[in-house]
Design an enzyme around this catalytic site. Structure first.
Site, PDB file in Angstrom:
ATOM      1  N   GLU A 171     -12.963   2.755 -23.456  1.00  0.00           N
ATOM      2  CA  GLU A 171     -14.292   3.551 -22.889  1.00  0.00           C
ATOM      3  C   GLU A 171     -13.924   5.049 -22.801  1.00  0.00           C
ATOM      4  O   GLU A 171     -14.034   5.639 -21.999  1.00  0.00           O
ATOM      5  CB  GLU A 171     -14.329   3.051 -21.447  1.00  0.00           C
ATOM      6  CG  GLU A 171     -14.200   1.771 -21.078  1.00  0.00           C
ATOM      7  CD  GLU A 171     -15.386   0.708 -21.344  1.00  0.00           C
ATOM      8  OE1 GLU A 171     -16.167   1.092 -22.117  1.00  0.00           O
ATOM      9  OE2 GLU A 171     -15.595  -0.277 -20.491  1.00  0.00           O
ATOM     10  N   GLY A 172     -13.286   5.439 -23.970  1.00  0.00           N
ATOM     11  CA  GLY A 172     -13.035   7.012 -24.409  1.00  0.00           C
ATOM     12  C   GLY A 172     -11.888   7.085 -24.052  1.00  0.00           C
ATOM     13  O   GLY A 172     -11.129   6.853 -23.101  1.00  0.00           O
ATOM     14  N   GLU A 201     -18.915   1.934 -33.588  1.00  0.00           N
ATOM     15  CA  GLU A 201     -19.103   1.820 -35.072  1.00  0.00           C
ATOM     16  C   GLU A 201     -17.637   1.974 -35.619  1.00  0.00           C
ATOM     17  O   GLU A 201     -16.988   2.863 -35.332  1.00  0.00           O
ATOM     18  CB  GLU A 201     -20.343   2.246 -35.947  1.00  0.00           C
ATOM     19  CG  GLU A 201     -21.390   1.754 -35.194  1.00  0.00           C
ATOM     20  CD  GLU A 201     -22.529   2.094 -35.848  1.00  0.00           C
ATOM     21  OE1 GLU A 201     -22.535   2.903 -36.932  1.00  0.00           O
ATOM     22  OE2 GLU A 201     -23.940   1.782 -35.345  1.00  0.00           O
ATOM     23  N   HIS A 220      13.788  -4.118 -15.199  1.00  0.00           N
ATOM     24  CA  HIS A 220      14.105  -5.416 -15.497  1.00  0.00           C
ATOM     25  C   HIS A 220      15.180  -5.411 -16.845  1.00  0.00           C
ATOM     26  O   HIS A 220      15.820  -6.595 -17.155  1.00  0.00           O
ATOM     27  CB  HIS A 220      13.001  -6.276 -16.322  1.00  0.00           C
ATOM     28  CG  HIS A 220      12.079  -6.884 -15.693  1.00  0.00           C
ATOM     29  ND1 HIS A 220      11.200  -6.128 -14.942  1.00  0.00           N
ATOM     30  CD2 HIS A 220      11.592  -8.106 -15.490  1.00  0.00           C
ATOM     31  CE1 HIS A 220      10.248  -6.913 -14.199  1.00  0.00           C
ATOM     32  NE2 HIS A 220      10.571  -8.253 -14.316  1.00  0.00           N
TER      33      HIS A 220
END
Lengths: 373, 335, 262
Positions: A357-358, A126, A332
């Protein structure tokens, strides 16, 4: 101990690579630019049966293991990390059901999830919470035989796509998980967030307004949601690590291609030692991550607690991905900084690994906690 | 098999709709050199109807003899009839070498003849040489998309057969020469008519004469889109050039496959080759490296294409090409 | 309708290297795939089977590892798979290859159609199809970009320099297809698993086919490779036209004028 894929697993890699190169690679830039996966891609993924690989055939799954799943996510990610994240995030729903669902819930929900008709999401985060279960504000109140859910969730992948979401909310005795149909009245989503990378992943906020959930849709033991989450998120880390492994592998491919095709003073830049060292480092890191990820998939397939191993695997895979995409970009030179080259996208896509995910810091806490307990 | 019985260099002269394919003349050019070095005759074998004029043309381009089968049924190529006639002529006259153009007909026909005669066949040769002592034909052809070259010999069987890529060998100057035209039987039976051609659909989109084009403007991945490819077409039009493309550009759907230049596409040797947004992968370079004047335009100064170019421009094509078009229009208007 | 599809396992990349000491091809670490046009041939066979019923047999000559290509073909949808594998088959040119394949097809007995890719990615000769047709005494249509069958009649659009030609023949026949003909399907995860767990790849050797060693492989080949090398290109004398965008455009036109090209 055997460090090789079976012939079947090699065949999966070969075929999914072919699919990814033919169907995903040509539109990966477009997906990134528009932050949208064209609608015709989903049916293709379904046809290949990519949505239920490790689940029992009686629920419409593939009856395979997490190793096959990881191989698929890796190959898809090589071509388009955005598409691989749709898969990775989806899997959190069937994983939740297979670990905690009742027989009725499995029979009811898994077939549609495994076929890809339903796209899964997992909603814990949240606005005010990181990984703190106490800070959850979404409430589930019992009203007769139903729970009424109110609140909002932030940064939920696949939230706007039809299917099922596993939503965590506060009940009297703690945090509880619910199976929520994303078409249900009261469920709505924000406009997807404009992200730096993994664009097309459809990460949005969920608003829940008087969403009525029958008791039968309560998942797992009431009030044990946080404990469940730590177990589930371990699988999320596995899928995400596979995605990061794919990004790393793609960075290696791009670095090699650029080094061989580009010349300076009449010689391929691959002849220069600075470039050789970069490429050697990239492969070393990718390979180290590869075997961590494959082993974690093996452990997940055996069942049992993978929280510790998944924390260290994701920690390593995410740092690998940011480092190797950075090194490959360096190969590159200035061109790597332009949108003309794939490495620019890979560099952005990789970065979320250390957050999703943490965050890495949390992974270190988890690892240290189980060592220094 | 006594190899010594086999003498002479033969060229399959391919006609389409009453005209000789240019590759047949190219093969006569190479065949002439081989025949002179082996001190044997150069023979063209031609199948077709009313092709007397073509026989003379073959002689003018270097043939000592022309074997000609004249029959209405030979007007159109048919695998079975052509294989039968040519294979039986070879069995009768025993040439040591047979060269066939690597055209759609040549690639259909040559393997069938080789199988019937039980002899070797190399494909798509880009260079042919002879060892005068052993009389062995050294047949060099690309493999793995031009990443490797392979030299092939046919040591124990005859004739030594090779198909040769169009556009690689050079025809001789046409001049009036003396030669013999020998009529050979067609001898076509009903059982040789197993495949029939119902109709021909010509498609202008197929690169007519990309191999013969004097000027080519070619595009690669740097072009970026179909729309930009159309812009390239405009530039080509102003220069009187054909449009070519790399394999990647064709696979991206920006150009049709008949426009493909390179190992899997066509071999070209124009006077002017303008490579736009082409990095210069070997697969492409093998198809255009013999261009007389190569101009490369690319944003990437390190692109390998510059190594084989005469002039290079490092620039953003999307800006440069419209400007070139504008300048060309102005120049043409001023004249 | 019984259809035989010939396929070859090839390196999945053209970026091959030579061993600097032996000069031979390095095959380790190069992934193998079914030759792309052979996939198109298999796809066409499956489409014809869906339309007319019947059986699709895939057949390949190659080393034991080529079983993988046949497993893939079974996963994609072939009914049966046969690997022609024998030490004696090694080193075959197209003449010997077509002889071995042809002998196996004769052993298979009845068929209506043989489908092949037109060319392979590695050798790119395009010879095995026509040579097989010759050996089996079949009418052939090469470079087919479209194939239709009605009853005993096969119609195909054959690509050639100026467009395409509509060809017709009677079955049985041999057709080689181009990549234009279709887009090959990719098998699902469970089809891949099934092909490994439930299906069989038969292996036939020279003895089983009743072939003498001198007629197959290197001994049965008419061509010999005498040299293999990396080509070298490069003029290395590029002159860059520089300056502003306008300078470059005008500079280029000046060069073209110099040479009377405009």
């Amino acid at each position: 101990m055997e460090f090789k894929l079976t012939k079947e697993q090699e065949a999966i890699t070969r075929m999914i690579r072919e699919f990814a190169e033919k169907k995903l690679a040509p539109i990966a830039t477009q997906i990134d630019r528009d932050a949208k996966i064209p609608p015709d891609i989903h049916p293709e993924l379904r046809k290949l049966k990519l949505f239920g690989i490790p689940y029992d055939k009686k629920y419409g799954g593939g009856g395979e293991s997490y190793i096959e799943l990881v191989l698929v996510i890796e190959e898809v990610a090589k071509a388009s990390a955005a598409v691989s994240v749709r898969l990775a995030a989806h899997y959190l729903a069937p994983i939740s059901l297979s670990l905690y669902g009742t027989e009725e819930q499995k029979e009811q929900c898994l077939p549609k999830l495994c076929s890809g008709e339903d796209i899964g999401s997992l909603a814990f985060t949240e606005a005010a919470t990181g990984s703190d279960p106490e800070a959850i504000t979404t409430m589930a109140e019992l009203s007769g035989d139903d729970y009424i859910l109110n609140g909002s969730k932030r940064f939920i992948t696949n939230a706007p796509l039809d299917g099922l979401a596993i939503i965590f909310a506060k009940t009297d005795n703690g945090v509880t998980a619910f199976i929520v149909n994303k078409n249900q009245p009261g469920y709505s989503t924000s406009k997807p967030w404009e992200m730096m990378g993994l664009r097309g992943g459809q990460v949005a906020d969920i608003q829940l307004k008087d969403v009525r959930i029958p008791k039968a849709n309560l998942l797992g033991p009431e009030g044990k949601g946080y404990r469940m989450l730590t177990e589930l998120i371990a699988y999320g880390k596995l899928d995400m690590s596979a995605c990061l492994l794919g990004i790393g592998g793609a960075a290696l491919d791009e670095a090699i291609k650029y080094a061989k095709e580009t010349t300076a003073r009449g010689k391929p830049i691959a002849n220069f030692q600075t470039i050789q060292w970069l490429v050697a480092d990239i492969e070393t890191q990718v390979e180290a991550a590869r075997w961590l990820v494959y082993r974690l998939a093996y452990l997940a397939s055996q069942g049992g607690d993978i929280r510790h191993q998944s924390a260290l695997t994701k920690l390593f895979a995410s740092e690998m991905a940011t480092e190797v995409t950075s090194k490959a970009l360096q190969v590159h030179g200035s061109y790597g900084y332009t949108k003309e080259f794939k490495i620019e996208r890979l560099y952005r896509d990789a970065r979320v690994g250390e957050i999703i995910e943490g965050v890495s810091e949390i992974q270190r806490v988890i690892i240290a906690a189980s060592l220094l307990r | 098999m006594s190899l010594n019985e086999y003498r002479g260099v033969w060229v399959f002269a391919e006609q389409n709709d009453g005209r000789l394919r240019r590759v047949s003349l190219e093969l006569l050019g190479k065949g002439r050199e081989l025949a002179d070095r082996l001190r044997v005759d150069l023979v063209a074998i031609l199948l077709g109807e009313d092709a007397g004029k073509l026989c003379t043309e073959l002689i003018d381009y270097g043939a000592d003899k022309v074997l000609w089968a004249d029959d209405p049924e030979l007007r159109c190529y048919r695998t079975d009839t052509y294989t039968k006639i040519i294979a039986s002529q070879i069995m009768e006259h025993k040439p040591e070498i047979l060269l066939v153009g690597a055209t759609y007909v040549g690639r259909d026909l040559a393997p069938r003849i080789a199988r019937r005669l039980g002899t070797g066949l190399s494909a798509d040769c880009t260079s042919l040489d002879i060892d005068e002592e052993t009389r062995l034909l050294q047949q060099t052809c690309p493999a793995f998309g031009g990443n490797l070259m392979v030299t092939i010999l046919t040591p124990k069987e005859r004739p030594q057969m090779a198909t040769v890529q169009p556009g690689v060998m050079q025809p001789l100057q046409k001049s009036t020469r003396k030669g013999e035209i020998i009529s050979i039987p067609a001898d076509i039976e009903h059982k040789d008519m197993r495949v029939s051609r119902l109709r021909v659909i010509e498609e202008t989109r197929r690169g007519i004469g990309l191999e013969q084009a004097e000027r080519i403007v070619s595009g690669g991945m740097g072009i970026g889109s179909v729309e930009n490819f159309k812009m390239l077409g405009k530039l080509a039009e102003l220069l009187g050039a054909e449009v070519g493309a790399t394999r990647n550009a064709v696979e991206a759907g920006w150009a049709s496959s008949d426009r493909m230049i390179g190992q899997t596409g066509k071999t070209v040797r124009p006077t002017l080759y303008i490579a736009c947004g082409i990095s210069g992968a070997i697969q492409h370079i093998v198809g255009m490296k013999d261009s007389e004047l190569t101009i490369a335009i690319s944003k990437d100064p390190k692109a390998p294409i510059f190594q084989i170019a005469d002039y290079g421009i490092v620039a953003d094509l999307h800006q440069l090409i419209p400007l070139l078009i504008q300048e060309l229009l102005r120049y043409k208007g001023a004249r | 309708m019984n259809i035989i599809v010939c396929l070859k396992q090839v390196p999945g990349t053209n970026d091959v290297r030579l061993d600097p000491e032996t000069g031979s091809l390095i095959r380790e670490g190069v992934p193998s795939i079914i030759n792309p046009e052979d996939r198109n041939a298999l796809e066409k066979a499956l489409l014809l089977r869906e339309e007319h019923g019947g059986n699709v047999v895939v057949i390949s000559m190659g080393p034991p590892q080529a079983e993988v290509a046949l497993r893939d073909a079974l996963a994609i949808g072939a009914d049966e798979a046969i690997l022609l594998c024998d030490k004696a088959f090694a080193g075959a040119d197209t003449l010997a290859t077509s002889f071995t394949l042809g002998s196996a097809i004769k052993k298979l007995g009845h068929f209506d159609l043989v489908l092949c890719g037109t060319k392979t990615l590695d050798g790119n000769t395009g010879q095995v199809g026509p040579q097989l047709a010759e050996l089996l005494d079949l009418p052939q249509i090469t470079y087919a970009r479209r194939v239709e069958i009605q009853g005993e009649i096969l119609k195909a659009e054959r690509v050639f320099e100026e467009g395409y030609e509509l060809m017709e023949t009677r079955l049985p026949a041999l057709v080689t297809v181009t990549r234009e003909i279709n887009e090959p399907r990719i098998p699902s995860i469970d089809q891949i698993m099934q092909s490994y767990r439930e299906k069989e790849v038969k292996t036939w050797g020279a003895a089983y086919l009743g072939l003498y060693e001198h007629s197959v492989g290197l001994d049965g080949s008419a061509t010999k490779m005498s040299k293999i090398y990396k080509p070298e290109f490069g003029k290395g004398k590029v002159e860059f036209i520089e300056g502003s965008m306008e300078d470059m455009a005008q500079g280029l036109l000046a060069k073209l004028k110099e040479r009377n090209l405009i």
